[in-house]
Design a protein around this motif. Structure first.
Motif, PDB file in Angstrom:
ATOM      1  N   PHE A 116      33.513  35.343  43.922  1.00  0.00           N
ATOM      2  CA  PHE A 116      34.349  34.872  42.831  1.00  0.00           C
ATOM      3  C   PHE A 116      34.039  35.616  41.539  1.00  0.00           C
ATOM      4  O   PHE A 116      34.874  35.666  40.641  1.00  0.00           O
ATOM      5  CB  PHE A 116      34.213  33.361  42.654  1.00  0.00           C
ATOM      6  N   GLY A 117      32.853  36.203  41.423  1.00  0.00           N
ATOM      7  CA  GLY A 117      32.569  37.057  40.282  1.00  0.00           C
ATOM      8  C   GLY A 117      33.456  38.286  40.280  1.00  0.00           C
ATOM      9  O   GLY A 117      33.831  38.797  39.229  1.00  0.00           O
ATOM     10  N   LEU A 118      33.799  38.788  41.458  1.00  0.00           N
ATOM     11  CA  LEU A 118      34.727  39.906  41.559  1.00  0.00           C
ATOM     12  C   LEU A 118      36.174  39.437  41.485  1.00  0.00           C
ATOM     13  O   LEU A 118      37.048  40.149  41.010  1.00  0.00           O
ATOM     14  CB  LEU A 118      34.516  40.654  42.878  1.00  0.00           C
ATOM     15  N   PHE A 119      36.431  38.227  41.957  1.00  0.00           N
ATOM     16  CA  PHE A 119      37.800  37.719  42.027  1.00  0.00           C
ATOM     17  C   PHE A 119      38.337  37.326  40.653  1.00  0.00           C
ATOM     18  O   PHE A 119      39.503  37.557  40.354  1.00  0.00           O
ATOM     19  CB  PHE A 119      37.838  36.516  42.973  1.00  0.00           C
ATOM     20  N   ASN A 120      37.494  36.749  39.797  1.00  0.00           N
ATOM     21  CA  ASN A 120      37.960  36.269  38.499  1.00  0.00           C
ATOM     22  C   ASN A 120      38.498  37.378  37.601  1.00  0.00           C
ATOM     23  O   ASN A 120      39.548  37.193  36.981  1.00  0.00           O
ATOM     24  CB  ASN A 120      36.859  35.478  37.795  1.00  0.00           C
ATOM     25  N   PRO A 121      37.830  38.546  37.476  1.00  0.00           N
ATOM     26  CA  PRO A 121      38.444  39.612  36.663  1.00  0.00           C
ATOM     27  C   PRO A 121      39.775  40.088  37.241  1.00  0.00           C
ATOM     28  O   PRO A 121      40.699  40.408  36.480  1.00  0.00           O
ATOM     29  CB  PRO A 121      37.409  40.733  36.684  1.00  0.00           C
ATOM     30  N   CYS A 122      39.889  40.109  38.558  1.00  0.00           N
ATOM     31  CA  CYS A 122      41.167  40.500  39.171  1.00  0.00           C
ATOM     32  C   CYS A 122      42.247  39.481  38.824  1.00  0.00           C
ATOM     33  O   CYS A 122      43.388  39.853  38.535  1.00  0.00           O
ATOM     34  CB  CYS A 122      41.021  40.613  40.685  1.00  0.00           C
ATOM     35  N   LEU A 123      41.896  38.212  38.848  1.00  0.00           N
ATOM     36  CA  LEU A 123      42.851  37.165  38.498  1.00  0.00           C
ATOM     37  C   LEU A 123      43.252  37.271  37.032  1.00  0.00           C
ATOM     38  O   LEU A 123      44.431  37.103  36.695  1.00  0.00           O
ATOM     39  CB  LEU A 123      42.255  35.791  38.796  1.00  0.00           C
ATOM     40  N   ASP A 124      42.294  37.564  36.160  1.00  0.00           N
ATOM     41  CA  ASP A 124      42.620  37.748  34.746  1.00  0.00           C
ATOM     42  C   ASP A 124      43.559  38.935  34.550  1.00  0.00           C
ATOM     43  O   ASP A 124      44.471  38.880  33.725  1.00  0.00           O
ATOM     44  CB  ASP A 124      41.337  37.953  33.926  1.00  0.00           C
TER      45      ASP A 124
END
Length: 115
Positions: A62-70
């Motif tokens: 989720f540390g990698l997923f959150n910037p992608c979501l942003d």
């Protein structure tokens, strides 16, 4: 042996081995309590380490997923601009605005009371 018989035997063995550990292993000197205590401590150690690994894996994912979501949320204005333009045009034509850009809402009429 069929699968039901195997499952029954394994469940019985697990229940026999887990009973002293669940009950608190009152007989500290017995061989069965030592084995079940060792199994219980080993099982809790394995579960704790598995939990740590699983939690770390989720944090990294989720540390990698959150910037992608942003990034996706930030780019929606650009991607959806062709769809928003007709709605903005329609809204501009239907809502009357003043010079400052604030829409004029008519004041409600007060009812007159007859005496």
């Amino acid at each position: 042996m069929n699968n039901i018989a195997k499952m029954t035997i394994f469940l019985f063995i697990m229940a026999v081995l887990a009973t002293p550990a669940i009950a608190g292993a009152p007989h500290k000197g017995s061989y069965a309590s030592q084995i079940t205590g060792t199994l219980y401590r080993g099982g809790t150690t394995v579960l704790e380490s598995t939990e740590g690994l699983f939690t770390g894996c989720l944090k990294n994912t989720f540390g990698l997923f959150n910037p992608c979501l942003d990034f996706v949320k930030g780019s929606t204005n650009i991607v959806l601009a062709p769809l928003d333009m007709p709605f903005a045009y329609f809204e501009k034509g239907t809502v009357k605005t003043t010079a400052k850009g604030v829409s004029q809402v008519p004041a409600p009429k007060k009812p007159e009371f007859s005496k």
